[in-house]
Design a protein around this motif. Structure first.
Motif, PDB file in Angstrom:
ATOM      1  N   PHE A 141      13.427  -7.961   6.865  1.00 52.72           N
ATOM      2  CA  PHE A 141      13.156  -6.535   7.051  1.00 52.72           C
ATOM      3  C   PHE A 141      13.597  -6.091   8.450  1.00 52.72           C
ATOM      4  CE2 PHE A 141      10.572  -2.986   8.427  1.00 52.72           C
ATOM      5  CZ  PHE A 141      10.664  -2.107   7.355  1.00 52.72           C
ATOM      6  N   ASP A 142      13.324  -6.916   9.449  1.00 49.20           N
ATOM      7  CA  ASP A 142      13.631  -6.568  10.838  1.00 49.20           C
ATOM      8  C   ASP A 142      15.125  -6.443  11.111  1.00 49.20           C
ATOM      9  OD1 ASP A 142      10.930  -6.515  11.416  1.00 49.20           O
ATOM     10  OD2 ASP A 142      10.911  -8.446  12.470  1.00 49.20           O
ATOM     11  N   SER A 180       3.694   2.381   2.508  1.00 46.31           N
ATOM     12  CA  SER A 180       3.498   2.571   3.943  1.00 46.31           C
ATOM     13  C   SER A 180       3.180   1.242   4.615  1.00 46.31           C
ATOM     14  CB  SER A 180       2.381   3.580   4.206  1.00 46.31           C
ATOM     15  OG  SER A 180       1.186   3.178   3.551  1.00 46.31           O
ATOM     16  N   ILE A 181       2.655   0.291   3.851  1.00 44.10           N
ATOM     17  CA  ILE A 181       2.323  -1.036   4.378  1.00 44.10           C
ATOM     18  C   ILE A 181       2.763  -2.085   3.365  1.00 44.10           C
ATOM     19  CG2 ILE A 181       0.472  -2.606   5.100  1.00 44.10           C
ATOM     20  CD1 ILE A 181      -1.233  -0.123   5.719  1.00 44.10           C
ATOM     21  N   VAL A 182       3.415  -3.137   3.841  1.00 39.92           N
ATOM     22  CA  VAL A 182       3.700  -4.305   3.011  1.00 39.92           C
ATOM     23  C   VAL A 182       3.285  -5.543   3.785  1.00 39.92           C
ATOM     24  CG1 VAL A 182       5.580  -3.313   1.649  1.00 39.92           C
ATOM     25  CG2 VAL A 182       6.112  -4.463   3.768  1.00 39.92           C
ATOM     26  N   ARG A 183       2.752  -6.513   3.068  1.00 40.91           N
ATOM     27  CA  ARG A 183       2.356  -7.781   3.677  1.00 40.91           C
ATOM     28  C   ARG A 183       3.234  -8.862   3.064  1.00 40.91           C
ATOM     29  NH1 ARG A 183      -1.918  -4.631   2.897  1.00 40.91           N
ATOM     30  NH2 ARG A 183      -3.019  -4.023   4.780  1.00 40.91           N
ATOM     31  N   ILE A 211       7.352   2.349   7.639  1.00 38.51           N
ATOM     32  CA  ILE A 211       6.787   1.205   6.923  1.00 38.51           C
ATOM     33  C   ILE A 211       6.217   0.217   7.930  1.00 38.51           C
ATOM     34  CG2 ILE A 211       7.237  -0.680   5.295  1.00 38.51           C
ATOM     35  CD1 ILE A 211       9.774   0.931   4.441  1.00 38.51           C
ATOM     36  N   SER A 212       4.977  -0.140   7.732  1.00 44.77           N
ATOM     37  CA  SER A 212       4.358  -1.182   8.555  1.00 44.77           C
ATOM     38  C   SER A 212       4.485  -2.498   7.805  1.00 44.77           C
ATOM     39  CB  SER A 212       2.887  -0.845   8.796  1.00 44.77           C
ATOM     40  OG  SER A 212       2.249  -1.901   9.467  1.00 44.77           O
ATOM     41  N   VAL A 213       5.144  -3.477   8.404  1.00 49.10           N
ATOM     42  CA  VAL A 213       5.319  -4.778   7.785  1.00 49.10           C
ATOM     43  C   VAL A 213       4.425  -5.766   8.507  1.00 49.10           C
ATOM     44  CG1 VAL A 213       6.927  -6.652   7.273  1.00 49.10           C
ATOM     45  CG2 VAL A 213       7.661  -4.290   7.054  1.00 49.10           C
ATOM     46  N   GLU A 214       3.489  -6.345   7.750  1.00 47.60           N
ATOM     47  CA  GLU A 214       2.554  -7.305   8.295  1.00 47.60           C
ATOM     48  C   GLU A 214       2.863  -8.670   7.718  1.00 47.60           C
ATOM     49  OE1 GLU A 214      -1.300  -5.789   7.303  1.00 47.60           O
ATOM     50  OE2 GLU A 214      -0.993  -3.935   8.434  1.00 47.60           O
ATOM     51  N   GLU A 215       2.750  -9.690   8.537  1.00 48.67           N
ATOM     52  CA  GLU A 215       3.041 -11.046   8.083  1.00 48.67           C
ATOM     53  C   GLU A 215       1.809 -11.635   7.454  1.00 48.67           C
ATOM     54  OE1 GLU A 215       4.779 -14.895  10.300  1.00 48.67           O
ATOM     55  OE2 GLU A 215       5.679 -12.971  10.840  1.00 48.67           O
ATOM     56  N   SER A 216       1.979 -12.220   6.265  1.00 46.47           N
ATOM     57  CA  SER A 216       0.876 -12.866   5.581  1.00 46.47           C
ATOM     58  C   SER A 216       0.955 -14.363   5.819  1.00 46.47           C
ATOM     59  CB  SER A 216       0.943 -12.564   4.080  1.00 46.47           C
ATOM     60  OG  SER A 216       2.110 -13.135   3.527  1.00 46.47           O
ATOM     61  N   GLY A 217      -0.043 -15.069   5.345  1.00 46.08           N
ATOM     62  CA  GLY A 217      -0.118 -16.511   5.555  1.00 46.08           C
ATOM     63  C   GLY A 217       0.800 -17.311   4.758  1.00 46.08           C
ATOM     64  N   VAL A 249       0.866  -1.172   0.000  1.00 49.76           N
ATOM     65  CA  VAL A 249       0.000   0.000   0.000  1.00 49.76           C
ATOM     66  C   VAL A 249       0.903   1.223   0.000  1.00 49.76           C
ATOM     67  CG1 VAL A 249      -1.752   1.295   1.254  1.00 49.76           C
ATOM     68  CG2 VAL A 249      -1.809  -1.207   1.289  1.00 49.76           C
ATOM     69  N   ALA A 250       0.782   2.049  -1.053  1.00 54.49           N
ATOM     70  CA  ALA A 250       1.562   3.280  -1.157  1.00 54.49           C
ATOM     71  C   ALA A 250       0.611   4.434  -1.423  1.00 54.49           C
ATOM     72  CB  ALA A 250       2.592   3.176  -2.276  1.00 54.49           C
ATOM     73  N   ASP A 251       0.954   5.592  -0.909  1.00 58.06           N
ATOM     74  CA  ASP A 251       0.104   6.762  -1.114  1.00 58.06           C
ATOM     75  C   ASP A 251       0.117   7.213  -2.564  1.00 58.06           C
ATOM     76  OD1 ASP A 251      -0.510   6.730   1.572  1.00 58.06           O
ATOM     77  OD2 ASP A 251       1.116   8.103   2.090  1.00 58.06           O
TER      78      ASP A 251
END
Length: 166
Positions: free
Chosen positions: A95-96, A83-86, A160-166, A74-76
């Protein structure tokens, strides 16, 4: 066009992983080859995907609306750092531990060693390289070419918000 349950699930994978390439979808879908992925895309999902200027597979807006999955990035604005990647677990871990945007970029082996130390995991070096390249495609990692390609974050972790996907 009515999608089968399998096609809808695979379309959700495409939306989640985009921008992606045949090999990532091959692994996710358990197919034998990249050409099988291409055939499936052309035969079942032709209306719902396209290839970007770098030949990466992306979902159409209609595909995003059809499945109940958050897009992989998700980018503006177009071209902005998302701003968000899954991402899958290994990519989140990479990334961490990866050098920040103001730090000296680091090699794949350096990242591998940091993963071992920080998370107690021992992924294959090719899997770490693939994770870095996928994060690069998503716009959150940049490559610095020295003797070997090296990597660092494209923006601050806080941006950047990094969310873990399945």
């Amino acid at each position: 066009m009515t999608l089968s349950e399998e096609a809808r699930e695979r379309l959700a994978d495409l939306v989640e992983l985009q921008p992606t390439k045949n090999s990532e979808l091959q692994e996710r879908w358990g197919l034998e080859s990249g050409s099988e992925v291409h055939q499936y895309l052309e035969n079942e999902l032709k209306e719902y995907y396209y290839r970007d200027e770098n030949s990466y597979i992306c979902a159409t807006t209609e595909a995003n609306d059809l499945v109940d999955v958050e897009p992989g990035i998700v980018a503006d604005e177009e071209g902005d750092v998302p701003s968000i990647v899954r991402v899958p677990t290994l990519q989140r871990q990479v990334f961490d531990v990866l050098a920040g945007p103001d730090d000296r970029s680091e090699s794949v082996v350096s990242v591998l060693n940091k993963l071992r130390e920080e998370f107690g995991v021992d992924p294959d070096v090719d899997d770490v390289r693939s994770a870095l390249q996928s994060l690069k495609r998503k716009g959150v990692v940049e490559v610095v070419y020295r003797t070997v390609p090296t990597f660092k974050l494209a923006a601050s972790r806080e941006d950047i918000s990094v969310e873990e996907s399945g």
